[in-house]
Design a protein around this motif. Structure first.
Motif, PDB file in Angstrom:
ATOM      1  N   ALA A  96       0.827  -1.211   0.000  1.00 40.07           N
ATOM      2  CA  ALA A  96       0.000   0.000   0.000  1.00 40.07           C
ATOM      3  C   ALA A  96       0.860   1.260   0.000  1.00 40.07           C
ATOM      4  O   ALA A  96       0.466   2.294  -0.544  1.00 40.07           O
ATOM      5  CB  ALA A  96      -0.937  -0.004   1.211  1.00 40.07           C
ATOM      6  N   ALA A  97       2.061   1.175   0.575  1.00 40.87           N
ATOM      7  CA  ALA A  97       2.978   2.314   0.595  1.00 40.87           C
ATOM      8  C   ALA A  97       3.765   2.446  -0.712  1.00 40.87           C
ATOM      9  O   ALA A  97       4.558   3.378  -0.855  1.00 40.87           O
ATOM     10  CB  ALA A  97       3.942   2.178   1.772  1.00 40.87           C
ATOM     11  N   GLY A  98       3.554   1.519  -1.633  1.00 34.72           N
ATOM     12  CA  GLY A  98       4.238   1.598  -2.923  1.00 34.72           C
ATOM     13  C   GLY A  98       5.574   0.891  -2.975  1.00 34.72           C
ATOM     14  O   GLY A  98       6.340   1.076  -3.911  1.00 34.72           O
ATOM     15  N   HIS A  99       5.882   0.065  -1.970  1.00 37.18           N
ATOM     16  CA  HIS A  99       7.163  -0.638  -1.934  1.00 37.18           C
ATOM     17  C   HIS A  99       7.083  -2.000  -2.611  1.00 37.18           C
ATOM     18  O   HIS A  99       6.046  -2.663  -2.563  1.00 37.18           O
ATOM     19  CB  HIS A  99       7.626  -0.831  -0.489  1.00 37.18           C
ATOM     20  CG  HIS A  99       7.805   0.452   0.238  1.00 37.18           C
ATOM     21  ND1 HIS A  99       7.395   0.630   1.529  1.00 37.18           N
ATOM     22  CD2 HIS A  99       8.333   1.643  -0.152  1.00 37.18           C
ATOM     23  CE1 HIS A  99       7.668   1.861   1.918  1.00 37.18           C
ATOM     24  NE2 HIS A  99       8.228   2.494   0.905  1.00 37.18           N
ATOM     25  N   LEU A 100       8.171  -2.406  -3.191  1.00 40.73           N
ATOM     26  CA  LEU A 100       8.318  -3.746  -3.749  1.00 40.73           C
ATOM     27  C   LEU A 100       8.393  -4.738  -2.584  1.00 40.73           C
ATOM     28  O   LEU A 100       9.100  -4.497  -1.608  1.00 40.73           O
ATOM     29  CB  LEU A 100       9.605  -3.825  -4.577  1.00 40.73           C
ATOM     30  CG  LEU A 100      10.026  -5.201  -5.068  1.00 40.73           C
ATOM     31  CD1 LEU A 100       9.100  -5.663  -6.187  1.00 40.73           C
ATOM     32  CD2 LEU A 100      11.459  -5.158  -5.565  1.00 40.73           C
ATOM     33  N   VAL A 101       7.666  -5.838  -2.681  1.00 38.44           N
ATOM     34  CA  VAL A 101       7.682  -6.872  -1.648  1.00 38.44           C
ATOM     35  C   VAL A 101       8.197  -8.159  -2.268  1.00 38.44           C
ATOM     36  O   VAL A 101       7.747  -8.560  -3.340  1.00 38.44           O
ATOM     37  CB  VAL A 101       6.276  -7.088  -1.054  1.00 38.44           C
ATOM     38  CG1 VAL A 101       6.253  -8.283  -0.134  1.00 38.44           C
ATOM     39  CG2 VAL A 101       5.806  -5.844  -0.334  1.00 38.44           C
ATOM     40  N   ARG A 102       9.148  -8.787  -1.578  1.00 37.24           N
ATOM     41  CA  ARG A 102       9.711 -10.057  -2.036  1.00 37.24           C
ATOM     42  C   ARG A 102       9.665 -11.044  -0.881  1.00 37.24           C
ATOM     43  O   ARG A 102      10.195 -10.775   0.192  1.00 37.24           O
ATOM     44  CB  ARG A 102      11.154  -9.868  -2.496  1.00 37.24           C
ATOM     45  CG  ARG A 102      11.809 -11.139  -2.966  1.00 37.24           C
ATOM     46  CD  ARG A 102      13.244 -10.865  -3.457  1.00 37.24           C
ATOM     47  NE  ARG A 102      13.839 -12.059  -3.995  1.00 37.24           N
ATOM     48  CZ  ARG A 102      14.650 -12.878  -3.312  1.00 37.24           C
ATOM     49  NH1 ARG A 102      14.974 -12.595  -2.061  1.00 37.24           N
ATOM     50  NH2 ARG A 102      15.146 -13.954  -3.879  1.00 37.24           N
ATOM     51  N   ILE A 103       9.015 -12.172  -1.118  1.00 34.78           N
ATOM     52  CA  ILE A 103       8.977 -13.258  -0.160  1.00 34.78           C
ATOM     53  C   ILE A 103       9.705 -14.412  -0.823  1.00 34.78           C
ATOM     54  O   ILE A 103       9.333 -14.842  -1.918  1.00 34.78           O
ATOM     55  CB  ILE A 103       7.526 -13.655   0.192  1.00 34.78           C
ATOM     56  CG1 ILE A 103       6.792 -12.474   0.819  1.00 34.78           C
ATOM     57  CG2 ILE A 103       7.488 -14.860   1.114  1.00 34.78           C
ATOM     58  CD1 ILE A 103       5.589 -12.053   0.094  1.00 34.78           C
ATOM     59  N   ALA A 104      10.774 -14.899  -0.197  1.00 39.67           N
ATOM     60  CA  ALA A 104      11.579 -15.949  -0.820  1.00 39.67           C
ATOM     61  C   ALA A 104      11.994 -16.976   0.213  1.00 39.67           C
ATOM     62  O   ALA A 104      12.235 -16.652   1.377  1.00 39.67           O
ATOM     63  CB  ALA A 104      12.809 -15.344  -1.494  1.00 39.67           C
TER      64      ALA A 104
END
Length: 136
Positions: A96-104
């Protein structure tokens, strides 16, 4: 608030001596809720394929064997992420804040990556002036 999100799932591993990525799915989510749903759905989908129910009728008897206790539990980690509401809230806030999210997460041979980003943030990045200097 960002309204649209681009989500990807990729598996990475070594093939022919090279590190390669195999796309497992992409989704352009029209809402944050649908982006979160899709990420959880894909994490569950990967977990089920890596760790299926050995009692399922479509597996012949003795066709599956347990892995060593030292093997990283990728399916367990993905399932835990899906069920952790605090983690879900954190990911939703970052998106929602516009950040890239990576779950690995990874095991001995493969890294599994869930990636999501705001389409609006991507558009804004393209409009920023370049911060490069000419080479001397």
């Amino acid at each position: 608030m960002h309204d649209e999100f681009l989500c990807h799932v990729t598996a990475y591993g070594v093939c022919g001596g090279m590190w390669v990525g195999v796309p497992l799915g992409t989704y352009r989510a029209p809402t944050l809720a649908l982006a979160m749903w899709w990420l959880r759905d894909r994490a569950s989908w990967i977990a089920e394929r890596l760790d299926p129910d050995p009692g399922a009728p479509y597996f012949p008897p003795n066709s599956m064997a347990p892995v060593a206790g030292t093997t990283p539990d990728v399916p367990g980690l993905l399932r835990a992420w899906c069920g952790d509401m605090a983690q879900q809230d954190l990911v939703a806030e970052e998106l929602a804040a516009g950040h890239l999210v990576r779950i690995a997460t990874s095991d001995e041979t493969t890294e599994y990556e869930l990636l999501a980003e705001s389409v609006d943030a991507l558009r804004m990045q393209r409009t920023l002036p370049s911060l490069s200097a000419p080479a001397a």
